[in-house]
Design an enzyme around this catalytic site. Structure first.
Site: not given
Ligand code: PHE
Ligand code: ZN
Length: 868
Positions: A306-307
């Site tokens: 996902h990341e």
């Molecule tokens: N954007 C991150 C994710 O989904 C989630 C996240 C949001 C992490 C806010 C930290 C703060 O993959």
């Molecule tokens: Zn995300």
């Protein structure tokens, strides 16, 4: 509706309709971090280019930053020309159109417990900028549509902070005097501030590399705390799999020659996709089969994917504003779900995703915090990282994919990426790109999915004309929530259905419901059944609920004829629910129960059945599942009924379960992903057998607590959760002594103990908070205890309200430390209206008491929604 106002009478809400482009562009940012013992000096130079020629002012976001000096193009700005308020900095009378604004500020990461902005975790300095954390580090137009190129210098003591990381590539590294060193990072890709990251501290690095399809070598560095190196191989192989998959499936290649991941112990969420410097909650990096269950291994693989996938969907193409959050999150969840489906079993993955959505998103959507995937307003954007934005957002894209077919979908996707690369985009633009060459679907109508809240409901009725061999299915749709005007408009709903004419003849079709009422006619249907049997929303083809005229008799037939995993598991669930409801009414339906048990026996005896599916079919719903779907709930009675059913089924299925146990025992040692279905099934079997008062099985299970498979160890532990016997204590102690020095694993022990009902009071839970190994700064541990207690321990619902009061105290205390964790957790009270008395009043009273305290804005926003 009366909108909440703040003291000045201005609406507290940020609204989608108020979106305005910023007055300036900020193409470049230079940051200089000097890390000292108690503070960090941050000097930022913003290159500002005025866009709105009519403005002379500049307002930048900034919170809790001490300003030392400000300069424009090297000349000092006198105090009277700028004003620092609680959350911003206003500079007036700016004559230049292009200039360099230099801000010297000081921040204190050690004092920061919110885990937002820059903070310290186990001596490591780290950052979390999404959504609005950057403004706690430096002043900036902290919004996702401002994209800048960052150059970052970090300076620190060599012993305390040997590793200094930021986004992009290393430009220079130097030793300085006084045992200090500096490093300069440069990220060539313009990015919004929420993707900025910095890490400094004592970390060890495990290295690997990946060769991209165009033969570029990418260095992979995983940074962990000393001693954790042995736990990173799974993360590395997951990352490489993800990189390869994105090339194969979406033709997307990684765009830098370095990819860093850092594991941090104190982290609010799962992980964060900062450009080339992903930061993870340690529990989603540190893994091997001895310390991590099969399910966790798969989850870790999915989150790493996902990341990584965010690098294109989120980072290269980002969001214009936070109302578009699902543009990156829904789409990236969709991609990570596809990935897991491709590398494991797609039918099981679909079943898991559907189950997750129905349990969590449907619960949210039927409660006070229900909101559209594209919300129209918010107070704290942190409160909108929800399962609606993520998982429902993904479901919408899944439908889009289904409606336009693969070829068009992938073409549209590539167009979307190439059109908006390096830019900030909207959900509208994404949908338009996917539907660009499609004539059948009206984009405007499809987009209503993003504006509705609530779970749509579809109703079906069959009309059978035997002589004409014609089956008509009448379908209609509606939305139970009336407040939102968009909810009255019809959605475009793809329905996968199967028509069973008899055991060997099935017709599979996808029909699309586009209006409020519609008829689907099927001709030349030759059926031996009284009326052809139909199953709807196979593979859970749309995120809706539905009702049909299928009788229970027919549902038994579905269990015989269907092959679709989702439909099978859903049908079984309908039976469980029916059985539970009858028992709650004190009118057990023994006929259905017995027939259902015989059906389960035939599933167990079927040697071809997928064992994960079998485990699913044999799992009696948990309290949390029932809670999310019922009204007028009597929680203690539900716990009791579920225990009774486990006892009944465990007893009646005993012989077959033992037989199956023997059959699968030889596969338990296989290495993940091999053997995972067997291990999943064994937990279900153990639990049922334990509930059947089987003494023999106890000693057998105890042996597994010490197993070198964490899946089996935890299965052993958890299957004892609701069995009150001396062995439960023994196994808890074995687990504790083995894992007390591994904080990631120990959270499972905290969770297990939070589920145990030793007495009617909360004393035993309080003991967990007093345990020497409890770390109050760790969101993981806090969640392990709190979430388990409220969803798996009936003491929470003690009839005198003591459980609610106890939790209220925890909420108030921990909200001071970490509002993000608490504002999410507090939703445990969001369904108070669905409880019977005295629970309902007790809960309401508790919520009111909580509200009397000084709370964070995050928690307050959620509470306001719960009691309007
Ligand atoms: N954007 C991150 C994710 O989904 C989630 C996240 C949001 C992490 C806010 C930290 C703060 O993959
Ligand atoms: Zn995300």
């Amino acid at each position: 509706m009366n909108k909440p106002k703040n003291q000045k009478g201005i609406s507290k809400y940020i609204k989608l309709e108020d979106y305005k482009v910023f007055d300036y562009e900020i193409p470049e940012i230079f940051m200089d971090f000097v890390i000292n013992k108690n503070a960090v000096n941050v000097t930022t130079k913003l290159k500002l280019v005025k866009k709105n020629k009519n403005t002379k002012n500049l307002i930048l976001d900034g919170t809790d930053i001490l300003i030392k000096k400000l300069f424009i193009d090297d000349s000092l700005i006198e105090k009277q020309y700028y004003k620092q308020q609680k959350n911003n900095l206003k500079i007036e009378n700016i004559k230049k159109d292009i200039f360099l604004l230099k801000i010297e500020g000081i921040i204190k990461p050690k004092e920061n417990t919110s885990l937002l902005g820059m903070y310290e975790s186990n001596g490591i300095i780290t950052t979390q900028c999404e959504a609005e954390g950057f403004r706690r580090i430096s002043f900036h137009a902290d919004r996702p549509d401002i994209l800048s190129k960052y150059t970052v210098r970090i300076e620190a003591d060599k012993n305390d902070y040997p590793v200094l990381l930021s986004n992009g590539n290393v430009l220079k590294e130097n030793n300085l005097t006084n045992n200090r060193h500096e490093i300069i990072w440069e990220d060539p890709y313009p990015k919004p501030s929420y993707l900025f990251a910095l890490v400094a501290g004592k970390l060890n690095c495990v290295k690997d590399n990946f060769i991209t399809k165009s033969n570029k070598k990418v260095k992979i560095n995983i940074y962990v705390e000393y001693g954790d190196e042995k736990y990173v191989q799974h993360a590395i192989s997951s990352l490489k799999k993800s990189m390869k998959w994105d090339e194969d499936k979406y033709n997307l290649e990684y765009d830098l020659s370095l990819f860093n991941i850092v594991a941090i112990r104190h982290f609010n969420m799962g992980a964060m996709e900062n450009k080339s410097l992903n930061i993870f909650n340690s529990k989603l990096i540190l893994a091997n089969s001895e310390t991590t269950t099969d399910e966790e291994l798969e989850r870790i693989e999915g989150v790493i994917a996902h990341e990584y996938f965010h690098n294109w969907t989120g980072n290269r193409v980002t969001c214009r504003d936070w109302f578009q959050l699902s543009l990156k999150e829904g789409l990236t969840v969709f991609r990570d779900q596809q990935f897991t489906a491709d590398v494991h079993n797609s039918e099981i993955k679909r079943l898991d995703d559907a189950k997750f959505l129905r349990r969590n998103q449907f619960r949210e959507d039927s409660g006070p915090t229900s909101h559209p995937v594209m919300p129209e307003k918010y107070q704290e954007i942190d409160n909108f990282y929800t399962t609606t934005i993520y998982e429902k957002g993904s479901e919408i894209i899944r439908m889009l994919n289904k409606l336009v077919k693969d070829e068009n979908f992938y073409k549209g996707f590539s167009n979307y990426i190439s059109t908006y690369d390096g830019k900030a985009a909207t959900i509208d633009q994404f949908v338009d790109k996917i539907l660009e060459h499609n004539k059948e679907i009206d984009p405007k109508k499809f987009k209503i999915w993003y504006k509705q809240n609530g779970t749509p409901k579809v109703k079906f009725k069959r009309i059978w004309d035997q002589t004409d061999e014609k089956l008509t299915i009448e379908a209609s749709q509606s939305n139970p929530i009336k407040k939102n005007l968009y909810n009255d408009l019809p959605l475009i709903i793809p329905i996968n259905l199967a028509i069973f004419c008899d055991e060997n003849k099935t017709i599979e079709k996808t029909v699309v419901l586009k209006t409020k009422k519609q008829e689907f006619v099927f001709r030349n249907i030759r059926s031996h059944l009284q009326i052809p049997l139909v199953t709807y929303f196979r593979e859970f083809s749309s995120p809706v609920e539905w009702e049909s005229d299928t009788t229970f008799e027919e549902k038994f037939l579905i269990l015989r004829y269907e092959k679709d995993f989702f439909t099978l598991s859903n049908t079984v669930k309908v039976f469980y629910k029916k059985i539970i409801l009858c028992r709650l009414d004190e009118k057990p339906d023994h006929k259905i129960e017995n027939k259902f048990i015989s059906t389960l026996i035939s599933f167990i005896k079927n040697r071809d059945i997928n064992l994960s599916l079998l485990s699913e079919l044999l799992s009696i719903p948990t309290f949390a599942e029932i809670e999310s779907e019922m009204e007028n709930l009597d929680p203690l009675k539900i716990y009791k009924t579920i225990d009774e059913l486990n006892h009944l089924f465990g007893t009646k299925l005993k012989e077959e379960l033992y037989f199956k146990l023997q059959e699968i025992e030889t596969s338990l040692d296989k290495v993940w992903p091999e053997g995972k279905n067997e291990r999943k099934l064994i937990e279900t079997i153990w639990k049922l057998l334990l509930h059947s008062d089987d003494e023999e099985i106890k000693s057998k299970i105890i042996n597994y607590v010490d197993s070198n498979s964490m899946t089996l160890a935890k299965a052993a532990l958890n299957s004892f959760s609701r069995i009150n016997c001396p062995e439960r204590k023994i196994i808890s102690n074995i687990f504790f002594n083995k894992w007390k020095n591994n904080s990631v694993v120990l959270d499972s022990w905290f969770s297990f103990n939070a589920s145990i009902e030793i007495d009617e009071k909360t004393n035993s839970i309080e003991k967990l908070f007093e345990n020497t190994y409890f770390d109050s700064k760790s969101p993981n541990t806090l969640r392990a205890i709190l979430n388990t207690f409220v969803t798996r321990n009936s003491t929470f619902h003690a009839i005198d309200g003591s459980g609610y009061k106890y939790i209220a105290k925890k909420i108030i205390d921990f909200d001071k430390l970490n509002p993000i964790v608490i504002s999410r957790f507090i939703k445990v009270f969001s369904r108070y209206n669905y409880y019977s008395e005295p629970y309902k009043s007790n809960m309401l009273e508790t919520i009111k008491q909580i509200k009397k305290n000084k709370l964070s804005t995050n928690t307050k926003e959620v509470l306001d929604a719960i009691i309007e």
